[in-house]
Structure formats: structure tokens, C-alpha cells
Motif scaffolding. Structure first.
Motif, PDB file in Angstrom:
ATOM      1  N   VAL A 233      90.962 -37.542 -91.874  1.00 51.69           N
ATOM      2  CA  VAL A 233      91.814 -36.491 -90.918  1.00 51.69           C
ATOM      3  C   VAL A 233      91.936 -35.046 -91.463  1.00 51.69           C
ATOM      4  CG1 VAL A 233      94.222 -35.429 -91.223  1.00 51.69           C
ATOM      5  CG2 VAL A 233      93.368 -37.357 -92.354  1.00 51.69           C
ATOM      6  N   GLU A 234      91.513 -34.106 -92.530  1.00 48.02           N
ATOM      7  CA  GLU A 234      91.090 -32.893 -92.812  1.00 48.02           C
ATOM      8  C   GLU A 234      89.495 -32.890 -92.805  1.00 48.02           C
ATOM      9  OE1 GLU A 234      91.977 -31.797 -96.631  1.00 48.02           O
ATOM     10  OE2 GLU A 234      94.211 -32.348 -95.550  1.00 48.02           O
ATOM     11  N   GLY A 235      88.461 -32.037 -92.851  1.00 47.59           N
ATOM     12  CA  GLY A 235      86.539 -32.444 -92.829  1.00 47.59           C
ATOM     13  C   GLY A 235      86.446 -33.259 -91.908  1.00 47.59           C
ATOM     14  N   LEU A 236      85.978 -34.178 -91.268  1.00 48.93           N
ATOM     15  CA  LEU A 236      85.009 -34.512 -90.880  1.00 48.93           C
ATOM     16  C   LEU A 236      85.912 -35.483 -89.756  1.00 48.93           C
ATOM     17  CD1 LEU A 236      81.762 -35.089 -89.900  1.00 48.93           C
ATOM     18  CD2 LEU A 236      81.900 -37.372 -91.512  1.00 48.93           C
ATOM     19  N   GLY A 237      87.050 -35.866 -90.033  1.00 45.83           N
ATOM     20  CA  GLY A 237      87.951 -36.467 -88.769  1.00 45.83           C
ATOM     21  C   GLY A 237      88.019 -37.933 -88.553  1.00 45.83           C
ATOM     22  N   LEU A 238      87.622 -38.375 -89.638  1.00 48.15           N
ATOM     23  CA  LEU A 238      87.351 -40.338 -89.744  1.00 48.15           C
ATOM     24  C   LEU A 238      88.443 -40.790 -89.213  1.00 48.15           C
ATOM     25  CD1 LEU A 238      83.782 -40.699 -91.280  1.00 48.15           C
ATOM     26  CD2 LEU A 238      84.001 -39.938 -89.229  1.00 48.15           C
ATOM     27  N   ASP A 239      88.696 -42.011 -88.600  1.00 54.40           N
ATOM     28  CA  ASP A 239      89.806 -42.758 -89.014  1.00 54.40           C
ATOM     29  C   ASP A 239      89.782 -44.322 -89.794  1.00 54.40           C
ATOM     30  OD1 ASP A 239      88.714 -44.351 -86.374  1.00 54.40           O
ATOM     31  OD2 ASP A 239      89.384 -43.546 -85.458  1.00 54.40           O
ATOM     32  N   SER A 240      90.661 -45.037 -89.481  1.00 57.73           N
ATOM     33  CA  SER A 240      90.660 -46.020 -90.153  1.00 57.73           C
ATOM     34  C   SER A 240      89.697 -47.278 -89.726  1.00 57.73           C
ATOM     35  CB  SER A 240      91.908 -47.090 -90.101  1.00 57.73           C
ATOM     36  OG  SER A 240      92.046 -46.999 -89.054  1.00 57.73           O
ATOM     37  N   ILE A 241      89.418 -46.999 -88.544  1.00 60.66           N
ATOM     38  CA  ILE A 241      88.067 -48.144 -87.586  1.00 60.66           C
ATOM     39  C   ILE A 241      86.870 -47.713 -87.704  1.00 60.66           C
ATOM     40  CG2 ILE A 241      87.089 -48.829 -85.613  1.00 60.66           C
ATOM     41  CD1 ILE A 241      89.975 -49.451 -85.359  1.00 60.66           C
ATOM     42  N   ASP A 242      86.326 -45.897 -88.151  1.00 60.66           N
ATOM     43  CA  ASP A 242      85.260 -45.231 -88.134  1.00 60.66           C
ATOM     44  C   ASP A 242      85.011 -45.834 -89.606  1.00 60.66           C
ATOM     45  OD1 ASP A 242      85.210 -44.200 -86.436  1.00 60.66           O
ATOM     46  OD2 ASP A 242      86.362 -42.384 -87.064  1.00 60.66           O
ATOM     47  N   ALA A 243      86.148 -45.898 -91.095  1.00 60.28           N
ATOM     48  CA  ALA A 243      86.023 -46.481 -92.409  1.00 60.28           C
ATOM     49  C   ALA A 243      86.032 -47.972 -92.265  1.00 60.28           C
ATOM     50  CB  ALA A 243      87.639 -46.282 -93.415  1.00 60.28           C
ATOM     51  N   LEU A 244      85.837 -48.859 -91.198  1.00 61.11           N
ATOM     52  CA  LEU A 244      85.567 -49.972 -91.487  1.00 61.11           C
ATOM     53  C   LEU A 244      84.124 -50.231 -90.617  1.00 61.11           C
ATOM     54  CD1 LEU A 244      88.346 -52.184 -89.582  1.00 61.11           C
ATOM     55  CD2 LEU A 244      87.503 -52.385 -92.546  1.00 61.11           C
ATOM     56  N   GLU A 245      83.721 -49.326 -90.039  1.00 63.44           N
ATOM     57  CA  GLU A 245      82.704 -49.657 -89.424  1.00 63.44           C
ATOM     58  C   GLU A 245      81.082 -48.336 -90.430  1.00 63.44           C
ATOM     59  OE1 GLU A 245      81.684 -47.603 -85.617  1.00 63.44           O
ATOM     60  OE2 GLU A 245      83.288 -48.582 -85.158  1.00 63.44           O
ATOM     61  N   LEU A 246      81.865 -47.335 -91.127  1.00 62.29           N
ATOM     62  CA  LEU A 246      81.173 -47.125 -92.930  1.00 62.29           C
ATOM     63  C   LEU A 246      81.177 -48.204 -93.668  1.00 62.29           C
ATOM     64  CD1 LEU A 246      79.469 -44.775 -93.870  1.00 62.29           C
ATOM     65  CD2 LEU A 246      81.717 -43.529 -93.996  1.00 62.29           C
ATOM     66  N   GLY A 247      81.701 -48.883 -93.785  1.00 58.16           N
ATOM     67  CA  GLY A 247      81.316 -49.542 -94.736  1.00 58.16           C
ATOM     68  C   GLY A 247      80.992 -50.598 -94.476  1.00 58.16           C
ATOM     69  N   LEU A 248      80.662 -50.977 -93.396  1.00 60.77           N
ATOM     70  CA  LEU A 248      79.700 -52.552 -93.010  1.00 60.77           C
ATOM     71  C   LEU A 248      78.346 -51.877 -93.152  1.00 60.77           C
ATOM     72  CD1 LEU A 248      81.436 -54.045 -89.998  1.00 60.77           C
ATOM     73  CD2 LEU A 248      81.275 -55.450 -92.112  1.00 60.77           C
ATOM     74  N   ALA A 249      78.335 -50.735 -92.846  1.00 60.48           N
ATOM     75  CA  ALA A 249      77.281 -50.263 -92.664  1.00 60.48           C
ATOM     76  C   ALA A 249      76.475 -49.942 -93.468  1.00 60.48           C
ATOM     77  CB  ALA A 249      76.985 -48.912 -92.246  1.00 60.48           C
ATOM     78  N   LEU A 250      77.273 -49.683 -95.482  1.00 59.82           N
ATOM     79  CA  LEU A 250      77.277 -49.130 -96.532  1.00 59.82           C
ATOM     80  C   LEU A 250      76.948 -50.443 -96.600  1.00 59.82           C
ATOM     81  CD1 LEU A 250      79.942 -46.267 -97.576  1.00 59.82           C
ATOM     82  CD2 LEU A 250      77.346 -46.342 -97.313  1.00 59.82           C
ATOM     83  N   GLN A 251      77.344 -51.391 -97.194  1.00 63.23           N
ATOM     84  CA  GLN A 251      76.625 -52.422 -97.401  1.00 63.23           C
ATOM     85  C   GLN A 251      75.976 -53.421 -97.011  1.00 63.23           C
ATOM     86  OE1 GLN A 251      80.216 -55.653 -96.418  1.00 63.23           O
ATOM     87  NE2 GLN A 251      79.724 -57.390 -98.186  1.00 63.23           N
ATOM     88  N   LYS A 252      75.349 -52.883 -95.540  1.00 61.09           N
ATOM     89  CA  LYS A 252      74.037 -52.999 -95.491  1.00 61.09           C
ATOM     90  C   LYS A 252      72.882 -52.849 -95.958  1.00 61.09           C
ATOM     91  CE  LYS A 252      75.372 -55.534 -90.543  1.00 61.09           C
ATOM     92  NZ  LYS A 252      74.989 -55.030 -89.157  1.00 61.09           N
ATOM     93  N   ARG A 253      73.411 -51.047 -96.133  1.00 57.50           N
ATOM     94  CA  ARG A 253      72.234 -50.442 -96.525  1.00 57.50           C
ATOM     95  C   ARG A 253      72.144 -50.209 -98.320  1.00 57.50           C
ATOM     96  NH1 ARG A 253      70.226 -45.363 -94.813  1.00 57.50           N
ATOM     97  NH2 ARG A 253      68.416 -44.750 -95.796  1.00 57.50           N
ATOM     98  N   TYR A 254      73.284 -51.083 -98.566  1.00 58.15           N
ATOM     99  CA  TYR A 254      73.139 -50.198-100.172  1.00 58.15           C
ATOM    100  C   TYR A 254      73.414 -51.419-100.836  1.00 58.15           C
ATOM    101  CZ  TYR A 254      72.122 -45.682 -98.534  1.00 58.15           C
ATOM    102  OH  TYR A 254      72.001 -43.847 -97.928  1.00 58.15           O
TER     103      TYR A 254
END
Length: 86
Positions: A34-55
Motif C-alpha cells: 500500500v504505502e511505501g513501495l506499493g506492492l499488492d497481493s500478487i507481488d507478495a506471492l511472487e516475492l514469497g516464491l523468490a525468497l523461498q528459492k533464494r533463501y
């Protein structure tokens, strides 16, 4: 922790293909949604997958704890750092 925050910022930019933004443009303590970077729920899913793969971290898709971890880059870094110790 600074290096981990920088890695996470770079991961956010690449995973979400954010154009015209660099790691230094993202405030580690600002909200990601929302505020700040302004990501949404789809972004959260994509970011969650990227974090899972990387870390190798795993998060429940719809839990209050996961929401806390996704509040900011600093919160994500703290979560990843604590996961590495376990």
C-alpha cells in the motif's frame, strides 16, 4: 544485516521486474504494501516464491506472522537471518 537488506532489495526489484528503481530507492524500514513501495497481493506471492528459492525460507500464505515478515525489507531480513540460525 545491511548486506542482507541490500540482497533482498535487489531480489524484490528483479523478482517483480520493477523498472526505474534501484536498491537505494527502497527504504528498508518503509512498508512494502500500500504505502511505501506499493506492492499488492500478487507481488507478495511472487516475492514469497523468490525468497523461498533464494533463501530456503517457507511462509504460510495467509498468516498474521507472514504479514509481519512482509512489513518491510528490515522485517524480511530479520526473518531470514533468524531462519538461518535455526
Amino acid at each position: 544485516m545491511f548486506q542482507l537488506e541490500k540482497e533482498i532489495k535487489e531480489l524484490i526489484i528483479s523478482a517483480l521486474t520493477l523498472e526505474d528503481i534501484g536498491p537505494d530507492d527502497i527504504d528498508a524500514s518503509s512498508p512494502l504494501f500500500v504505502e511505501g513501495l506499493g506492492l499488492d497481493s500478487i507481488d507478495a506471492l511472487e516475492l514469497g516464491l523468490a525468497l523461498q528459492k533464494r533463501y530456503g525460507v517457507s511462509m504460510s500464505a495467509d498468516s498474521e506472522e507472514t504479514r509481519k515478515h512482509f512489513r518491510s525489507v528490515s522485517a524480511l531480513a530479520a526473518f531470514i537471518a533468524s531462519s538461518r540460525k535455526n
